[in-house]
Design a protein around this motif. Structure first.
Motif, mmCIF file in Angstrom:
data_model
loop_
_atom_site.group_PDB
_atom_site.id
_atom_site.type_symbol
_atom_site.label_atom_id
_atom_site.label_comp_id
_atom_site.label_asym_id
_atom_site.label_seq_id
_atom_site.Cartn_x
_atom_site.Cartn_y
_atom_site.Cartn_z
ATOM 1 N N UNK A 149 0.832 -1.212 0.000
ATOM 2 C CA UNK A 149 0.000 0.000 0.000
ATOM 3 C C UNK A 149 0.864 1.259 0.000
ATOM 4 N N UNK A 150 1.900 1.273 0.837
ATOM 5 C CA UNK A 150 2.752 2.458 0.924
ATOM 6 C C UNK A 150 3.587 2.643 -0.339
ATOM 7 N N UNK A 151 4.022 1.539 -0.952
ATOM 8 C CA UNK A 151 4.753 1.645 -2.216
ATOM 9 C C UNK A 151 3.866 2.258 -3.288
ATOM 10 N N UNK A 152 2.634 1.769 -3.377
ATOM 11 C CA UNK A 152 1.705 2.310 -4.377
ATOM 12 C C UNK A 152 1.368 3.773 -4.090
ATOM 13 N N UNK A 153 1.231 4.120 -2.827
ATOM 14 C CA UNK A 153 0.915 5.499 -2.453
ATOM 15 C C UNK A 153 2.052 6.441 -2.841
ATOM 16 N N UNK A 154 3.283 6.023 -2.558
ATOM 17 C CA UNK A 154 4.442 6.840 -2.893
ATOM 18 C C UNK A 154 4.577 7.025 -4.394
ATOM 19 N N UNK A 155 4.482 5.937 -5.145
ATOM 20 C CA UNK A 155 4.611 6.016 -6.598
ATOM 21 C C UNK A 155 3.466 6.828 -7.206
ATOM 22 N N UNK A 156 2.284 6.709 -6.621
ATOM 23 C CA UNK A 156 1.151 7.487 -7.105
ATOM 24 C C UNK A 156 1.381 8.976 -6.936
ATOM 25 N N UNK A 157 1.967 9.373 -5.811
ATOM 26 C CA UNK A 157 2.252 10.799 -5.588
ATOM 27 C C UNK A 157 3.227 11.330 -6.631
ATOM 28 N N UNK A 158 4.242 10.537 -6.944
ATOM 29 C CA UNK A 158 5.230 10.973 -7.941
ATOM 30 C C UNK A 158 4.575 11.137 -9.306
ATOM 31 N N UNK A 159 3.779 10.162 -9.686
ATOM 32 C CA UNK A 159 3.141 10.219 -11.010
ATOM 33 C C UNK A 159 2.164 11.384 -11.103
ATOM 34 N N UNK A 160 1.431 11.668 -10.015
ATOM 35 C CA UNK A 160 0.495 12.798 -10.034
ATOM 36 C C UNK A 160 1.243 14.115 -10.119
ATOM 37 N N UNK A 161 2.405 14.190 -9.468
ATOM 38 C CA UNK A 161 3.200 15.415 -9.501
ATOM 39 C C UNK A 161 3.742 15.707 -10.895
#
Length: 310
Positions: free
Chosen positions: A296-308
């Protein structure tokens, strides 16, 4: 093999596969550009941990940008791994583990990592970051330690303090008597006063973890490690070569650096102790895939980068 073991093993394989699939997304993130005034971030990495390491590194760097990134490469690291490292961290410094072997110090068991820290700390503040960690939020305690050149380590949830070697030795000796084959860390802790501290009751120990620790510039040297290693080897014999002695040594070194601190739980913790204050997680051993938190935390972190980047 009982049925419970079979299903637990099957579940773990599934968890590993799902996590590695998600972690591969780190290769689609921008290369890490290093700063000028940050610490040296040092890790020892095995082939199987390359993707988790890149997650650990990049999530940490969002909160404290390193000026140098050093990987002490396990012998399993191959050419394709090196290519991945350089794609994601163009200025990365790749060193081979054998470069940090030293007479009088065990080989393997991440001892080369601690010896590498002893080498780099002569010129910079060094943070040792395990591959199975993730930084979830601001790590103010760590940033302050770095700014003040204060050493630190992550402690256990039930004790975040320095303890006298006399007290720890007595506790460990009593516990050793209750086991036919006590764990090597317990054996070493029983010898804290007589061997590690060379009989000095004014020394301290932290029952921490070497997976996340900071070492102030000029805080210790390779010769300090060699001397400690020789004293312990004389006391515990061949057992000193076992896995786990490096963590004991790291705990002892940090505890006896003037002004060193233990990071507070549960701000810095393991997945079984997470709460709303948690900023940093060490996904250690049996807790690595607990409740899918790592995924969950890996997906959350990668999601933040992609949204940025969108």
């Amino acid at each position: 093999m009982n049925i419970s073991y079979y299903f637990d093993n099957l579940r773990r394989r599934w968890d590993v596969r799902q996590f590695n699939k998600a972690a591969a997304g780190v290769m689609d993130t921008p290369p890490l550009v290093l700063g000028k005034d940050g610490p040296v971030l040092l890790s020892m990495v095995h082939h199987r941990d390359v993707l988790p390491y890149l997650l650990a590194l990049k999530s940490f760097a969002q909160h404290l940008l390193p000026s140098r990134v050093v990987v002490v490469a396990d012998k399993t690291i191959d050419a394709s791994d090196e290519t991945m490292f350089r794609q994601q961290v163009p200025e990365i410094e790749l060193r081979r583990a054998h470069e940090f072997e030293r007479a009088g110090v065990p080989v393997g068991g991440t001892w080369e990592r601690l010896m590498a820290i002893a080498h780099y700390v002569s010129e910079a503040y060094v943070i040792q970051l395990d591959a199975d960690t993730m930084t979830l939020a601001d790590i103010d305690h760590v940033v302050e330690c770095f700014k003040r050149n204060v050493s630190f380590t992550i402690g256990t949830y039930d004790l975040q303090a320095k303890v006298s070697v006399t007290e720890v030795s007595r506790w460990a000796q009593s516990h050793c008597k209750t086991y036919a084959s006590p764990h090597i860390q317990l054996v070493c802790e029983a010898a804290l006063l007589t061997a590690a501290a060379a009989g000095d009751p004014a020394k301290f120990y932290i029952r921490g973890c070497s997976g996340f620790a900071g070492f102030g510039r000029g805080s210790f040297s390779p010769d300090d490690l060699v001397a400690l290693s020789k004293r312990m080897q004389q006391q515990v014999g061949d057992a000193w070569a076992k896995w786990g002695t490096e963590q004991f040594a790291s705990n002892f070194v940090v505890a006896n650096i003037p002004g060193s601190e233990v990071l507070p739980h549960p701000v810095y913790t393991t997945p079984n102790k997470i709460d709303h204050t948690t900023a940093f997680v060490h996904f250690i051993g049996p807790h690595r895939y607990l409740k899918g938190i790592y995924l969950k935390e890996a997906n959350r972190f990668l999601g933040r980068i992609h949204r940025a980047r969108a």
